[in-house]
Design an enzyme around this catalytic site. Sequence first.
Site, short mmCIF file in Angstrom:
data_model
loop_
_atom_site.label_atom_id
_atom_site.label_comp_id
_atom_site.label_asym_id
_atom_site.label_seq_id
_atom_site.Cartn_x
_atom_site.Cartn_y
_atom_site.Cartn_z
N HIS A 41 -8.83 -1.50 0.42
CA HIS A 41 -7.72 -0.54 0.49
C HIS A 41 -7.52 -0.03 -0.94
CE1 HIS A 41 -6.19 -3.60 3.48
NE2 HIS A 41 -5.83 -2.56 4.18
N ASP A 50 -5.53 -2.43 -3.15
CA ASP A 50 -6.17 -3.67 -3.60
C ASP A 50 -6.94 -3.47 -4.89
OD1 ASP A 50 -5.52 -4.45 -0.98
OD2 ASP A 50 -7.49 -3.80 -0.29
#
Length: 441
Positions: free
Chosen positions: A105, A108
Site C-alpha cells: 500500500h 506502508d
Amino acid sequence: MTGKFFDRSNPFTYVGANGAANAGFRHYNPDQKLLGKRMEDHLRFAVCYWHNFVWQGNDPFGGATFERPWFPENWSGSAMDAAKYKADIAFEMFQLLGVPFFCFHDADMRPEGNNFAENTSNLQEMTDYFAEKMEQTGTQLLWGTANLFSHRRYMAGASTNPDPEIFAFAAATVKTCIDATKQLGGANYVLWGGREGYETLLNTAIEHELDQMGRFMTMVVDYKYKIGFEGTILIEPKPQEPTKHQYDFDVSTIYGFLKRYGLEEEIKVNIEQGHAILAGHSFEHELAIANALGIFGSIDMNRNDYQSGWDTDQFPNNAPEVTLAYYHILSGGGFTNGGTNFDAKLRRQSINPDDLLLAHVGAMDICARGVKAAAAMLEDGSLQENLVARYAGWKAKFGGDIIDNRYDLESLTAKVIDENINPQPVSGRQEVLENIVSKFV
Ligand code: XUL
Ligand code: CO
C-alpha cells in the site's frame, strides 16, 4: 543505520520431505513440475509489506510488542531514511525466502506527508527506491494498492464518503498509486474497500454510496486504459470489519455490483481465505463462485481463527483447506496475472526476526503441499469423472434439448405425462468423494 537484522544470509532452500522442521522447504521445490508447469509458476508467491514491516503487534488491549529498528520510536534519523532502511530489510527478506513477488500500500512504503503534494512526492521517491531494489534483487510486484482507511479523513469511507472533497482526495491518491504500480511493472492493482460500508443506516444513503463506489471504479478502469496499465484491476471481498457492513461483502455480492455498473468484464476478485470465513463461507466456496462467474483473479492466503470471529490474518497451516483451495484454482486453469499473497501477520508474541522468516517458510511449504496434492487429484481424475457422470443427462438428447430451449413448462409437462417419466434418486456419494480427497492430503 546499518547492521544486520536477520541473522542469516543464505536463502532458504528445498531440503526434501525428510528435512527437519524449520531447516528449509520440505515441499516447496520451485523447479518441480506439476501438470507440466513449474511449482513456482503455479503458486506465484508474494509477501505483503504492511503486516510484516509496519504492523507493530498492537491489539485492543496493548500497544507495540515488536521492536523493529525502523519504527519511529527507535529511529533517530529522517522518516524517509527509515522508510529506505525498512525497504532494504524487506527486499533482504524477499530474497532469503526466494519469493518472486511482493505487494504494497502507499502508506506502508512512504512516510505520511502533511498534504497530498507531500504524500505524492514521498511516494515517488520511494517508488524510485523500490525500482532500484527490484532491479538489484529480481523481486517483482504482484500488486499495489492505496490505503484509504487508516487516516482519519477516511473514517466515513473513501469513494462512498458523504464529502465530495474526500472522494476527490481518495481518487487522486489512487491515481498516484496506479502510477506507482505501473512504474514498478505490477501485475495487478487491488481495490480493497477499507471503509466502504456503514456503521449505522441512520446516517447512510446506501443507493448514493453504491453509485459513488461504482463511479470511482469506473474512473479507475478508464484511467487504466488511458495510461496503458496492463495489469488486472482486482477487488478484495470482505463482509465486515472495519465497518459493520462492507459493500464488497463476498464474491457474489461483488459480481452483482460489477454487473450493475457494467464493470464485470473489467474487474476481477482477490479472494482472502479469512474474509471468506468472516462471510460465513469456505475459501473454496468463494473460489468456485469466482470461477463460475469468470471473475477469479488472485488470492490472499491467510486464515482466520475459527473461534475468534475476527480477521486474525494468520499464516496458513491447514493442509486439507489449502489443498481444496488450489484444487479449485487449478481446475479453473490456475493463476494468470494473480498469485498467492501472504497478507499474514505474526502473532504478537512472535517477536524475533527469524519468526518473520520461518512463518513464511512454513506458509510457503503448506501451500506447496496443497498445490502438489491438488495437482495429483486432478491427474487422478476421479473427482472430475464423478462430476461428468453426475451431469451426464445434460449431455444426452433430452437434457440437451432443454438446454437448447426446445421446451417450455407446458411441453415438459406433456412429455412427463406421455412418457410416464418417473425418475429415481441417485446417491450424491459425498463420503466416497471425501475419501478420495483424503487419499491425497
Ligand atoms: C484487509 C486486507 C487488506 C487488503 C489490502 O482485511 O486484507 O490488507 O489485502 O488492502
Ligand atoms: Co488481504
